[in-house]
Design an enzyme around this catalytic site. Sequence first.
Site, PDB file in Angstrom:
ATOM      1  N   HIS A 185       0.539  -1.030  -0.346  1.00  0.00           N
ATOM      2  CA  HIS A 185      -0.257   0.266  -0.288  1.00  0.00           C
ATOM      3  C   HIS A 185       0.886   0.965  -0.292  1.00  0.00           C
ATOM      4  CE1 HIS A 185      -3.374  -2.513   0.601  1.00  0.00           C
ATOM      5  NE2 HIS A 185      -3.106  -2.512   1.418  1.00  0.00           N
ATOM      6  N   GLU A 224      -0.882 -13.957 -23.570  1.00  0.00           N
ATOM      7  CA  GLU A 224       0.236 -14.682 -22.324  1.00  0.00           C
ATOM      8  C   GLU A 224       0.722 -15.532 -22.104  1.00  0.00           C
ATOM      9  OE1 GLU A 224      -1.014 -12.100 -18.856  1.00  0.00           O
ATOM     10  OE2 GLU A 224      -3.129 -13.338 -19.283  1.00  0.00           O
ATOM     11  N   ASP A 243       3.386 -12.332 -18.284  1.00  0.00           N
ATOM     12  CA  ASP A 243       3.931 -13.625 -18.223  1.00  0.00           C
ATOM     13  C   ASP A 243       4.247 -14.598 -19.253  1.00  0.00           C
ATOM     14  OD1 ASP A 243       2.906 -14.328 -15.774  1.00  0.00           O
ATOM     15  OD2 ASP A 243       0.325 -14.175 -16.229  1.00  0.00           O
ATOM     16  N   CYS A 254       0.297  -4.880 -23.814  1.00  0.00           N
ATOM     17  CA  CYS A 254       0.054  -4.131 -22.262  1.00  0.00           C
ATOM     18  C   CYS A 254       0.730  -5.145 -20.838  1.00  0.00           C
ATOM     19  CB  CYS A 254      -1.042  -4.336 -21.781  1.00  0.00           C
ATOM     20  SG  CYS A 254      -1.957  -6.067 -21.274  1.00  0.00           S
TER      21      CYS A 254
END
Length: 597
Positions: A203, A445, A469, A516
């Site tokens: 976070h 992927e 991936d 991407c």
Amino acid sequence: MYDNKKDNMQNKIIQLKGIPAAPGIVIGHAHVFGAEDLTPSEIKIEAENVNAEIEKFKVALIKTKKEITSIENKISVELGVEHGKIFSAHLLVLEDAVLVEEVILRVKKKKRNVEFIFSEVLNSYVKALSEVKDEYLRDRMSDIMDVGKRILRNLMGTTDYRMEELSEKCIVIAYDLAPSDTAMMHKGRVLGFATDIGGRTSHTAIMAKSLEIPAVVGLDNITHLVKNGDLVILDGIHGVVIVNPTKNFIEKYEREKEKYEHLERDLTELRNLKSETIDGKKVILAGNIELPEDVASVIAHGGEGIGLYRTEYFFMNRQDLPSEEEQFNAYKSVAMRTKPNFVIVRTLDLGGDKFLSQLDIPKEMNPFLGWRAIRFCLARPDIFKTQLRAILRASSYGKFKLMYPLISGVEEFRKANVMLEEVKQELRKKNIPFDEKIPVGAMIEVPSAAMTSDILAKEAAFFSIGTNDLIQYTLAVDRVNEKIAYLYEPTHPAIIHMIKMIIDNGHKENIPVGLCGEMAGDISMIIILLGLGLDEFSTSPIAIPEVKKVFRSIKYSDAQKVAENVLSMKTGKEIQEYAYLMLKKLVPAIINDLSSS
């Protein structure tokens, strides 16, 4: 300029390398945060005082809940509801019946003061999490520590030094910064921050990027090496921290800071310019996002849409599944903020290194090869259809495209589309509007999808290549295993040839092909990918201006020649060296900027 003569007489220069969490270079004095001693003394209590100790614990829980709720409300207003929801997980720690009961039982059994008992229980929880191998789980340890410290302060009657109370500009140094600490940073006073622990999925890292505060995490022991007032250079671009720098270091990094800020200004000027080559080849350049709030960063950096909306992040960091209405509102927000540009919404990509704690998913030997992404969604139509309904409803508010992750072949693609059609029928019956012509594409992927991309292209509306991936699966290299990281090679000839095949198969069926993965933001690869015929690049928002600069500095015809030469090369190293050489030749300005930062 900083005068550090006094510092250098007394202190040794220290250079540390960590994980860059948010870019930027800052020079300032250190404030070591959260170093207060919260180790309670062990005190024996009489039997008649046990109930009083338990009541004291319950009062502390109530007070802590009010504090966290107040922070959640503040962050929801200032940074957005999605960031505020981070604190929902904190509230759930307070409501953990097992933890509460364990503290109460130990107080009754051991007859010791409740703050000592609670500290014992808290440490056992933290120790258990610290031994977990999963990076995401380890990053969640900060949530429990944050709540635990608040409860301890309320039990012990102490007050913490709050981030918002900082009176002077400083670089914050901490073992870790809890989400509540990061969220309360006063942007004008906190120049940057550095932590002992943390990763790219924490976070702290996410919020640092949102606040645009330079940060370096995972420095191991910086809190033991820095004192309050020490002069510090923090380089959030390369993940470097220098403590007690010499005059030469300071002058060097002041120049670096000036060059970086100048480069940022130059790149910002590209924001409203088209992504096209010198000879007029138009390329779509979009941004990847995790949360609705990230849309602003894509727009600010000149993105032409959202090439990858990772919806699974909306499902994480919480103990309950988001309702259809919650999802609809989030997706609608992205649609409205992005239009008239497009948004590629990827359906849930859970599993691997991303999981939902609220689902009882058995531990797998090979999670990256297991029950994840579209496999999980097809097995859990209750979750999948809820998401599809929310996405379709939001599609009437913007220009959505829908994409399935980890498709291994046309059969999975068809099964997903059957469920999609069932959801469409439900919405039609209820007269709920949605985009009837929403394009549905496949994320390529998996090698099997790449090898059958000619078949998939006949049924998909578009392809988006997920190189992160694809490289991992094609080369059989775990991309998070540092022992074999040298084998994770984006320039491997197999990868280049596979990308070429996917693009060609897509174009034969007249469908656009995008990329991407991280490769889309790697400027040494941009010329090759463009020359291979890629239609769309989608990368992190901060990388967009630099990628656009490469596009606008080259000819498409030159990129095609580069790609043609690359396809005849035999090793990844050969391709990598050639790619850098051509970038240096065709876009020398970029190379000069890189070498000087």
